[in-house]
Write a protein that holds these residues in place. Structure first.
Motif, PDB file in Angstrom:
ATOM      1  N   MET B 115      70.546  27.817 121.570  1.00 54.32           N
ATOM      2  CA  MET B 115      69.825  27.960 122.843  1.00 54.32           C
ATOM      3  C   MET B 115      70.423  29.072 123.693  1.00 54.32           C
ATOM      4  O   MET B 115      69.704  29.859 124.303  1.00 54.32           O
ATOM      5  CB  MET B 115      69.884  26.634 123.623  1.00 54.32           C
ATOM      6  CG  MET B 115      69.290  26.713 125.028  1.00 54.32           C
ATOM      7  SD  MET B 115      69.424  25.151 125.954  1.00 54.32           S
ATOM      8  CE  MET B 115      71.156  25.110 126.390  1.00 54.32           C
ATOM      9  N   CYS B 116      71.761  29.150 123.699  1.00 49.46           N
ATOM     10  CA  CYS B 116      72.433  30.050 124.655  1.00 49.46           C
ATOM     11  C   CYS B 116      72.665  31.455 124.122  1.00 49.46           C
ATOM     12  O   CYS B 116      72.965  32.357 124.887  1.00 49.46           O
ATOM     13  CB  CYS B 116      73.795  29.482 125.031  1.00 49.46           C
ATOM     14  SG  CYS B 116      73.696  27.878 125.798  1.00 49.46           S
ATOM     15  N   SER B 117      72.574  31.645 122.824  1.00 46.17           N
ATOM     16  CA  SER B 117      72.927  32.964 122.281  1.00 46.17           C
ATOM     17  C   SER B 117      71.688  33.846 122.151  1.00 46.17           C
ATOM     18  O   SER B 117      70.570  33.409 122.392  1.00 46.17           O
ATOM     19  CB  SER B 117      73.648  32.810 120.950  1.00 46.17           C
ATOM     20  OG  SER B 117      72.916  31.969 120.102  1.00 46.17           O
ATOM     21  N   SER B 118      71.951  35.096 121.776  1.00 43.73           N
ATOM     22  CA  SER B 118      70.826  36.025 121.635  1.00 43.73           C
ATOM     23  C   SER B 118      71.042  36.920 120.420  1.00 43.73           C
ATOM     24  O   SER B 118      72.145  36.985 119.871  1.00 43.73           O
ATOM     25  CB  SER B 118      70.675  36.874 122.892  1.00 43.73           C
ATOM     26  OG  SER B 118      71.914  37.434 123.248  1.00 43.73           O
ATOM     27  N   GLY B 119      69.988  37.603 120.017  1.00 44.46           N
ATOM     28  CA  GLY B 119      70.065  38.589 118.928  1.00 44.46           C
ATOM     29  C   GLY B 119      70.516  37.983 117.613  1.00 44.46           C
ATOM     30  O   GLY B 119      70.093  36.891 117.229  1.00 44.46           O
ATOM     31  N   ASP B 120      71.441  38.708 116.955  1.00 46.30           N
ATOM     32  CA  ASP B 120      71.972  38.274 115.641  1.00 46.30           C
ATOM     33  C   ASP B 120      72.649  36.929 115.726  1.00 46.30           C
ATOM     34  O   ASP B 120      72.499  36.080 114.849  1.00 46.30           O
ATOM     35  CB  ASP B 120      73.019  39.294 115.147  1.00 46.30           C
ATOM     36  CG  ASP B 120      72.343  40.444 114.419  1.00 46.30           C
ATOM     37  OD1 ASP B 120      73.010  41.455 114.146  1.00 46.30           O
ATOM     38  OD2 ASP B 120      71.126  40.319 114.134  1.00 46.30           O
ATOM     39  N   GLU B 121      73.416  36.758 116.803  1.00 50.12           N
ATOM     40  CA  GLU B 121      74.141  35.493 117.002  1.00 50.12           C
ATOM     41  C   GLU B 121      73.178  34.327 117.061  1.00 50.12           C
ATOM     42  O   GLU B 121      73.443  33.257 116.508  1.00 50.12           O
ATOM     43  CB  GLU B 121      74.910  35.560 118.327  1.00 50.12           C
ATOM     44  CG  GLU B 121      76.381  35.847 118.155  1.00 50.12           C
ATOM     45  CD  GLU B 121      77.160  35.598 119.437  1.00 50.12           C
ATOM     46  OE1 GLU B 121      78.013  36.440 119.742  1.00 50.12           O
ATOM     47  OE2 GLU B 121      76.901  34.581 120.102  1.00 50.12           O
TER      48      GLU B 121
END
Lengths: 219, 231
Positions: B115-121
């Motif tokens: 939920m909190c991460s973005s992109g590749d992560e």
């Protein structure tokens, strides 16, 4: 009918060390099977399909995973001697709380101290020392975390006593200055046969960790 | 109904950890006093009762505090024997502990991470979350019972249960899809059965309030990660 107790094991793994100590405290005969992390046995993959990690205790063919869960299981099954957990529910909760604290903090922070660099390393060192001081405050003047009795909290932390020299070298610190009571506690635990016949000495452990760092490609 | 006997629960309205404890107390019919804490303005009393983490939930029983939701659940089960949450058999108990740990560390945490991460992560986190759900689905199927605890709600159900009402919110906030009901029929059914229990469904936080909270919280966590601060 004799119990068959097998431990999927590794000489230097702190979680595995916990289980070996617990088994020895209870005087349980067991067969240790050393695992190679780079070449996991089919038995390990069968017995711990979810995590594929050691330690795994196999008791009469049935697997139990996760070191502190295994220690709890050992205590419940072989309950005639050497209790590893208090009977009073509040005291039990207290012991488990601190064992869980150790589980959450020491491995990750310690490992970061001997693998990380720069800011990450500095932060890990700071957090590790802070955690050790918190543990030291919890120990207080008691001989063991369990009070008079060596128990699950002691078992949770004592494998990391082997790491002290490594932490001093990579952390540029002196354990005797940062947490002298924990050092004394470690030495006290080493008087116990279950501990002294299980823990590798700090210099052997340092050599092992140096090799491990090379394998991990750290610097 | 059990008399109060000095049971207090310090919680926070949206905390899934406090919710676990509420469920356990309710299922056992234990009366308790609930004290709402503000995560962003914690009382000195809470910080005194839980000096190590300064977090909810804290259960206070006969004046003595216990922290960490899973440890509190075990305590409740040990003290109040009615409606047992854990099995009696040591091997089955160890399995319950294993799956509770898995539910917390691999299932719930991976969803929040996604939920909190973005992109590749984010992609990596979603993959890990789906893998965790796959293991969970497998175990449910292997057990072949309505709940992890058997025909009645047990320890693992309560620990995992927060996903039943929070997962849709996390998915919406994070613009992610993890629980595909065609891929996870077992978990989907388990969620329906779990939420069907009146004591489970009673008093859960409102969806729109949770959405607002997690939208804000998600950004906070992302920011803290960027500045290497621990949550």
């Amino acid at each position: 009918m004799a119990d068959e107790v097998i431990l999927l094991d590794h000489a230097y793994s702190p979680p595995a060390v916990r289980v070996r100590i617990a088994l020895k405290e209870k005087g349980i005969a067991f067969e240790s099977k050393q695992e190679d992390f780079s070449n996991k046995s089919s038995l390990l993959l069968e017995m711990n399909p979810v995590h594929k990690q050691i330690p795994v205790l196999i008791h009469n063919g049935k697997p139990i995973c996760e070191s502190l869960i295994i220690v709890g299981y050992i205590d419940e099954v072989w309950n005639e001697k050497s209790p590893l957990l208090p009977t009073d529910p509040h005291d039990r909760a207290h012991s488990k709380f601190w064992a869980d604290y150790i589980d959450k903090k020491i491995y990750t922070l310690g490992r970061a101290v001997w693998t990380a660099k720069g800011e990450t390393h500095a932060a890990a060192k700071k957090d590790l020392i802070s955690s050790l001081k918190i543990l030291e405050a919890e120990l207080g003047d008691k001989p063991y975390f369990g009070g008079k009795t060596f128990g699950i909290t002691d078992i949770a932390l004592i494998p990391y006593y082997s790491w002290f020299y490594t932490l001093e070298k990579f952390g540029n610190l002196k354990m005797n200055e940062e947490c002298p009571k924990l050092v004394a506690w470690g030495e006290r635990c080493m008087q116990r046969e279950s501990v002294s016949t299980t823990l590798h000495n700090q210099y052997e452990t340092y050599d092992f960790i140096l090799e491990l760092r090379k394998k991990l490609g750290v610097e | 109904m059990e008399e109060a006997g000095g049971v207090k629960l310090f919680g926070f309205w949206v905390s899934p950890f406090a919710q676990r404890v509420k469920w356990a107390l309710k299922l056992k019919g234990i009366q308790y006093e609930y004290i709402e804490e503000d995560k962003y303005n914690k009382s000195p009393l809470l910080l005194k009762l839980n000096p190590v983490y300064g977090k909810v939930p804290v259960l206070v029983h006969n004046g003595k505090p216990i922290s960490e939701s899973i440890i509190i659940l075990e305590y409740i089960d040990a003290v109040w024997k009615q409606a047992p949450l854990l099995p009696q058999d040591p091997y089955e108990r160890a399995q319950a502990h294993f799956w509770a740990k898995f539910a917390e560390e691999k299932v719930r945490q991976s969803v929040v991470e996604a939920m909190c991460s973005s992109g590749d992560e984010k992609q990596k986190a979603v993959k890990l979350a789906v893998e965790a759900f796959e293991e969970f689905e497998k175990e449910l199927k292997r057990r072949g019972t309505k709940f992890f605890g058997g025909e009645t709600i047990g320890f693992v159900d309560i620990v995992a249960g927060c996903i039943s009402y929070q997962l849709p919110v996390h998915e919406e906030v994070g613009s992610i899809k993890i629980l595909d009901s065609s891929k996870f029929p077992g978990i989907s059914e388990w969620i329906r059965n779990f939420l069907n229990h009146p004591l489970i469904n009673e008093g859960l936080p409102q969806k729109d309030q949770m959405f607002a909270y997690y939208s804000k919280r998600s950004k906070e966590i992302a920011y803290q990660k960027m500045s290497h601060k621990t949550v």
